[in-house]
Write a protein that holds these residues in place. Structure first.
Motif, PDB file in Angstrom:
ATOM      1  N   PHE A   1       0.827  -1.195   0.000  1.00 52.76           N
ATOM      2  CA  PHE A   1       0.000   0.000   0.000  1.00 52.76           C
ATOM      3  C   PHE A   1       0.866   1.251   0.000  1.00 52.76           C
ATOM      4  CE2 PHE A   1      -3.466  -2.691   1.921  1.00 52.76           C
ATOM      5  CZ  PHE A   1      -4.336  -2.544   0.850  1.00 52.76           C
ATOM      6  N   GLY A   2       2.106   1.142  -0.434  1.00 58.11           N
ATOM      7  CA  GLY A   2       2.997   2.295  -0.386  1.00 58.11           C
ATOM      8  C   GLY A   2       3.693   2.616  -1.687  1.00 58.11           C
TER       9      GLY A   2
ATOM     10  N   LEU B   1       2.453   0.947   3.880  1.00 55.91           N
ATOM     11  CA  LEU B   1       1.583   2.124   4.011  1.00 55.91           C
ATOM     12  C   LEU B   1       2.195   3.150   4.953  1.00 55.91           C
ATOM     13  CD1 LEU B   1      -1.106   3.590   3.530  1.00 55.91           C
ATOM     14  CD2 LEU B   1      -2.081   2.231   5.394  1.00 55.91           C
TER      15      LEU B   1
ATOM     16  N   TRP C   1      -1.734   8.142   0.144  1.00 59.56           N
ATOM     17  CA  TRP C   1      -2.163   6.740   0.203  1.00 59.56           C
ATOM     18  C   TRP C   1      -3.240   6.439  -0.831  1.00 59.56           C
ATOM     19  CZ3 TRP C   1      -7.189   5.334   1.139  1.00 59.56           C
ATOM     20  CH2 TRP C   1      -8.036   6.319   1.656  1.00 59.56           C
TER      21      TRP C   1
ATOM     22  N   SER D   1      -1.664   5.089  -3.903  1.00 55.10           N
ATOM     23  CA  SER D   1      -1.283   3.684  -3.730  1.00 55.10           C
ATOM     24  C   SER D   1      -2.500   2.780  -3.861  1.00 55.10           C
ATOM     25  CB  SER D   1      -0.625   3.477  -2.364  1.00 55.10           C
ATOM     26  OG  SER D   1       0.575   4.199  -2.251  1.00 55.10           O
TER      27      SER D   1
END
Length: 411
Positions: A63-64, A122, A259, A262
């Motif tokens: 998620f990054g 994340l 975010w 992502s």
């Protein structure tokens, strides 16, 4: 193990290149045949292809990845400011810096797996986002954003006497149709590299890690270097996309590292079909079409679309449909995503394979149980022999045991 012929891969790459070249013709009927949007299709397609190398092949959900996209964009703008307005140095700096950042983040994050890995990526991405807004303001220019100015030194251009008011590639402007075909050529090259990775022993090892990482460890493979390599390669793809994004829009802000960016690439990959070659590109095109075209529909356009209906019926249909277009386009996208997850967990490519009658792609039960496939020229991993990766002593013991069974069965 069934190996796809090289001719099939070459045919797939040539077909993909033809579709990209005919993009203006293909997308004009649906209102998307203009260069700026097609450039977005190509750039975010590269981003999704790179993310798919990590998520599709290893099953590790990051998620990054927007951090690498943002770093690539910042590096490209600084290259345009200090080195040259040519794209090549900017791409080189972006890919290298994104790769180094991915190496640092991956080295720490890959010590964990599953949801813990996702949370770590994340967290790192949000750290990068907040640093770009505050701590690194002298480098990123904070909320204002970093942009190219005419008075920037550009030392290499000054030495060579090269003058270009906007980013270019060897004198070719990265705007209009020329810019689209430059981005399209990079997309085709990225797609070809993705095919090579999928077909390589490295790619097959990543697939095996996704299938059963513990078993890979038992057979003597140290999986972390493979995972770290996939993470770095994926980050470098994101950096490449970031450099092209900066070339088409030289004003770079920290929002590219947020975010939500992502999450967008995750949606693109899952919607198209993670673990497939074409899926991420299809998912990218669909989401960017919804974001840029479908979101622009209004009641006047809907009135024209449903003009064939009687007036009493048309008004009700238009009012209902207006809830799902314009500002409500994300509602339509959400419903579509829910439908794909529920009925086509393998993504759009699973539906295409079913329509084409391609039996070699197994039906999946859930996103987490995604098979090792790459649709339209795929390589199927069959059951791995029990002796694969075993030591010589173990292999001999297995052979002796098999011989004993044959002697026991023989009359």
């Amino acid at each position: 193990m069934k190996h796809t012929s090289k001719l099939a891969d070459i045919a797939l790459l040539i077909g993909f290149a033809i579709v990209v070249a005919l993009g203006p013709v293909i997308f004009t009927p649906i209102g998307a045949g203009y260069p700026d949007l097609l450039q977005k299709f190509a750039i975010y397609g590269i981003f999704a292809i790179g993310f798919n190398i990590l998520f599709g092949l290893t099953g590790y959900l990051s998620f990054g990845h927007a951090a690498f996209l943002g770093v690539g964009s910042y590096a490209a703008v600084w290259s345009f400011k200090l080195v040259s307005m040519d794209l090549l140095p900017a791409v080189a700096f972006s890919v290298v810096l994104a790769g180094l950042l991915a190496l640092a983040i991956g080295f720490i994050s890959l010590r964990r797996s599953g949801i813990y890995f996702s949370i770590l990526t994340l967290a790192f991405a949000q750290m990068c986002y907040n640093m770009a807004y505050s701590v690194l303001t002298p480098i990123t220019n904070g909320e204002t954003g970093l942009r190219v100015l005419r008075q920037d030194p550009r030392h290499l251009d000054a030495m060579l006497g090269y003058v270009s008011p906007t980013p270019s590639l060897l004198g070719l402007p990265i705007t209009g149709w020329t810019g689209f075909y430059i981005c399209g050529a990079v997309l085709v090259a990225a797609f070809g590299l993705s095919i090579a990775i999928f077909r390589s022993p490295f790619g097959m090892t990543l697939r095996a890690i996704k299938s059963n990482q513990n078993r890979m460890g038992y057979t003597g493979y140290h999986t972390r270097p493979y995972l770290l390599s996939a993470f770095v390669i994926s980050g470098m793809f994101a950096g490449l996309a970031g450099s092209l994004l900066a070339a088409t829009d030289p004003l770079v802000g920290a929002e590219r590292m947020q975010w939500t960016a992502s999450g967008e690439v995750v949606l693109m990959t899952i919607l198209g079909g993670s673990g497939t070659l074409l899926g991420p590109v299809l998912g990218t095109g669909l989401i960017k079409y919804f974001e840029n075209i479908f979101s622009a529909y209004n009641e006047q356009q809907l009135q024209l679309i449903f003009a064939f209906l009687p007036d009493a019926v048309r008004d009700g249909v238009v009012k209902t449909a207006s809830l799902f277009v314009g500002e409500g386009w994300q509602l339509t996208l959400g419903l579509l995503f829910m439908a794909v997850v529920c009925f086509l967990p393998g993504g759009i490519m699973e539906g295409i394979n079913r329509l084409l009658g391609l039996k070699h792609t197994p039906k999946v039960k859930s996103l987490g149980d995604s098979p090792q496939r790459d649709g339209l020229g795929e390589m199927v991993i069959e059951e791995m022999p029990a002796s694969h990766g075993a030591s010589e002593a173990e292999k001999k013991a297995a052979e002796n045991k098999a011989a004993e069974k044959k002697r026991a069965v023989a009359p």
